[in-house]
Scaffold this motif. Structure first.
Motif, mmCIF file in Angstrom:
data_model
loop_
_atom_site.group_PDB
_atom_site.id
_atom_site.type_symbol
_atom_site.label_atom_id
_atom_site.label_comp_id
_atom_site.label_asym_id
_atom_site.label_seq_id
_atom_site.Cartn_x
_atom_site.Cartn_y
_atom_site.Cartn_z
ATOM 1 N N PHE A 1 0.851 -1.215 0.023
ATOM 2 C CA PHE A 1 -0.114 -0.126 -0.089
ATOM 3 C C PHE A 1 0.930 1.419 0.066
ATOM 4 N N LEU A 2 1.686 1.245 0.895
ATOM 5 C CA LEU A 2 2.776 2.525 1.016
ATOM 6 C C LEU A 2 3.633 2.675 -0.032
ATOM 7 N N HIS A 3 4.034 1.373 -0.797
ATOM 8 C CA HIS A 3 4.728 1.768 -1.921
ATOM 9 C C HIS A 3 4.039 1.882 -3.247
ATOM 10 N N PHE A 4 2.717 1.880 -3.236
ATOM 11 C CA PHE A 4 2.044 1.849 -4.707
ATOM 12 C C PHE A 4 1.815 3.067 -5.303
ATOM 13 N N ARG A 5 2.087 2.948 -6.583
ATOM 14 C CA ARG A 5 2.026 4.343 -7.278
ATOM 15 C C ARG A 5 1.206 4.501 -8.454
ATOM 16 N N GLY A 6 0.231 3.309 -8.366
ATOM 17 C CA GLY A 6 -0.561 3.403 -9.799
ATOM 18 C C GLY A 6 -1.923 3.946 -9.749
ATOM 19 N N LEU A 7 -2.750 3.155 -10.324
ATOM 20 C CA LEU A 7 -4.078 3.851 -10.366
ATOM 21 C C LEU A 7 -5.072 2.887 -9.428
ATOM 22 N N ILE A 8 -5.920 3.755 -8.739
ATOM 23 C CA ILE A 8 -7.229 3.345 -8.122
ATOM 24 C C ILE A 8 -8.309 3.889 -8.342
ATOM 25 N N ASP A 9 -9.419 3.473 -8.427
ATOM 26 C CA ASP A 9 -10.732 4.017 -8.443
ATOM 27 C C ASP A 9 -11.617 4.608 -7.413
ATOM 28 N N GLY A 10 -12.034 5.650 -7.538
ATOM 29 C CA GLY A 10 -12.725 6.451 -6.384
ATOM 30 C C GLY A 10 -13.564 7.319 -6.724
ATOM 31 N N TYR A 11 -14.424 8.059 -5.804
ATOM 32 C CA TYR A 11 -15.520 9.051 -6.290
ATOM 33 C C TYR A 11 -14.883 10.206 -6.309
ATOM 34 N N ASN A 12 -15.169 11.100 -7.466
ATOM 35 C CA ASN A 12 -14.776 12.410 -7.678
ATOM 36 C C ASN A 12 -16.036 13.215 -7.757
ATOM 37 N N PRO A 13 -16.144 14.150 -6.584
ATOM 38 C CA PRO A 13 -17.218 14.996 -6.572
ATOM 39 C C PRO A 13 -17.386 16.013 -7.723
ATOM 40 N N GLU A 14 -16.388 16.355 -8.299
ATOM 41 C CA GLU A 14 -16.561 17.209 -9.245
ATOM 42 C C GLU A 14 -17.093 16.744 -10.566
ATOM 43 N N LEU A 15 -16.902 15.326 -10.719
ATOM 44 C CA LEU A 15 -17.774 14.654 -11.958
ATOM 45 C C LEU A 15 -19.011 13.983 -11.307
ATOM 46 N N ASN A 16 -18.862 13.760 -10.154
ATOM 47 C CA ASN A 16 -20.235 13.339 -9.648
ATOM 48 C C ASN A 16 -20.140 11.779 -9.915
ATOM 49 N N GLU A 17 -19.069 11.201 -10.100
ATOM 50 C CA GLU A 17 -19.127 9.785 -10.539
ATOM 51 C C GLU A 17 -17.529 9.201 -10.143
ATOM 52 N N ASN A 18 -17.620 7.719 -10.238
ATOM 53 C CA ASN A 18 -16.210 7.137 -9.987
ATOM 54 C C ASN A 18 -15.266 7.448 -11.148
ATOM 55 N N THR A 19 -13.949 7.754 -10.704
ATOM 56 C CA THR A 19 -13.012 7.938 -11.831
ATOM 57 C C THR A 19 -11.731 7.215 -11.401
ATOM 58 N N SER A 20 -10.570 7.153 -12.205
ATOM 59 C CA SER A 20 -9.484 6.629 -11.710
ATOM 60 C C SER A 20 -8.490 7.812 -11.252
ATOM 61 N N PHE A 21 -7.919 7.289 -10.280
ATOM 62 C CA PHE A 21 -6.943 8.304 -9.531
ATOM 63 C C PHE A 21 -5.543 7.844 -9.591
ATOM 64 N N GLN A 22 -4.528 8.689 -10.080
ATOM 65 C CA GLN A 22 -3.128 8.317 -9.869
ATOM 66 C C GLN A 22 -2.397 8.510 -8.524
ATOM 67 N N VAL A 23 -1.986 7.615 -7.900
ATOM 68 C CA VAL A 23 -1.396 7.776 -6.584
ATOM 69 C C VAL A 23 -0.251 8.279 -6.553
ATOM 70 N N GLU A 24 0.292 9.393 -5.896
ATOM 71 C CA GLU A 24 1.659 9.954 -5.950
ATOM 72 C C GLU A 24 2.171 10.261 -4.628
ATOM 73 N N TYR A 25 3.406 10.181 -4.689
ATOM 74 C CA TYR A 25 4.137 10.578 -3.224
ATOM 75 C C TYR A 25 5.330 10.871 -3.632
ATOM 76 N N ASN A 26 6.154 11.563 -2.715
ATOM 77 C CA ASN A 26 7.621 11.967 -3.200
ATOM 78 C C ASN A 26 8.673 10.850 -2.796
ATOM 79 N N ARG A 27 9.259 10.343 -3.532
ATOM 80 C CA ARG A 27 10.189 9.140 -3.475
ATOM 81 C C ARG A 27 11.621 9.711 -3.498
ATOM 82 N N TYR A 28 12.305 9.756 -2.449
ATOM 83 C CA TYR A 28 13.630 10.213 -2.455
ATOM 84 C C TYR A 28 14.589 8.991 -2.477
#
Length: 266
Positions: A30-57
């Motif tokens: 989970f902590l290492h994951f940097r791919g796509l997950i599905d979740g609700y986007n209130p701007e679109l009022n529907e589920n969409t794909s989110f890219q997981v990002e984090y600083n990786r030093y």
């Protein structure tokens, strides 16, 4: 993985023993994951794909590399809408068993789970009053902030409101026995009303006893654990009511259009 962003409330503690390899690996992934997950986007009022990002030093090779505060950003691939979540991983020793344990929590999120959830349910203003829609939002907000028993109180009021809505319809029918209804418990009332109620309310009638048990007997953590299940049952009831209302509206509109068309063709 999705649940940690969109369902699990703040400060819910997940404790893992160092010898629980499957759980350690799941948390690391989970902590290492940097791919796509599905979740609700209130701007679109529907589920969409989110890219997981984090600083990786650096390259992370073990769970210990994540000790401390971890920030994750979820960015919608369609709109750029961003959700930011903060997690805390702590390591501590169990002196009694001479083992290393880990404690994992979500300690912050913006927008909150409540903000994300509430947008989904605006449409139900067609079947329940704004007052009770606000109570649904309060239940979700309390749960998202770790208040279990209080969230159940609001869910019970919504359940009772749905029952009463159809009770008022039943009273107007000639075959209705109001004296029997008044003397009955909720489960019995639902049976008496089952020919009027949406199927989901009859199917999930035991939800009321779970809510009542939560208010009077369960701990905060137990209520938080069961909240998503109970909430989903309530939402299922509202959804059926909503679809029934939409169907009635569509049928009325269709009938009126046909009448207008017939009138024009005469």
């Amino acid at each position: 993985m999705k649940e940690l962003y969109f369902d699990i409330p703040l400060y819910k503690t997940i404790e893992i023993n160092d010898v629980e390899d499957d759980k350690i690996n799941s948390l690391f992934n989970f902590l290492h994951f940097r791919g796509l997950i599905d979740g609700y986007n209130p701007e679109l009022n529907e589920n969409t794909s989110f890219q997981v990002e984090y600083n990786r030093y650096k390259d992370y090779s073990s769970i210990r590399d994540f000790i401390g505060k971890n920030e994750r950003r979820l960015k919608c691939v369609r709109t750029g809408y961003t959700i930011t979540a903060y997690f805390l991983l702590e390591e501590f020793e169990d002196d009694e068993n001479e083992e290393v344990n880990y404690k994992f929590q979500k300690i912050g999120q913006y927008p909150t789970i409540a903000d994300l959830e509430i947008g989904k349910y605006k449409k139900y203003s067609k079947v329940i009053s704004k007052e009770y829609l606000r109570e649904l939002n309060k239940a979700i907000g309390l749960s998202a902030n770790g208040v279990g028993v209080g969230s159940f109180v609001y869910l019970r009021r919504i359940f009772e409101t749905l029952i009463e809505k159809y009770h008022q319809k039943a009273i107007k029918t000639t075959e209705w026995n109001e004296d029997e209804y008044v003397k009955s418990r909720i489960a019995e009332k639902i049976e008496l009303l089952k020919s009027y109620l949406p199927e989901a309310i009859v199917k999930y009638k035991k939800v009321y006893s779970i809510i009542s048990k939560g208010i009077h007997e369960l701990t905060e953590q137990e209520c938080l654990k069961y909240f998503p299940i109970v909430k989903d049952a309530i939402i299922s009831m509202l959804e059926q009511d909503y679809l029934k209302k939409e169907n009635e509206t569509n049928q009325t509109e269709l009938e009126n259009n046909i009448k207008d068309l017939v009138g024009k063709l005469k």
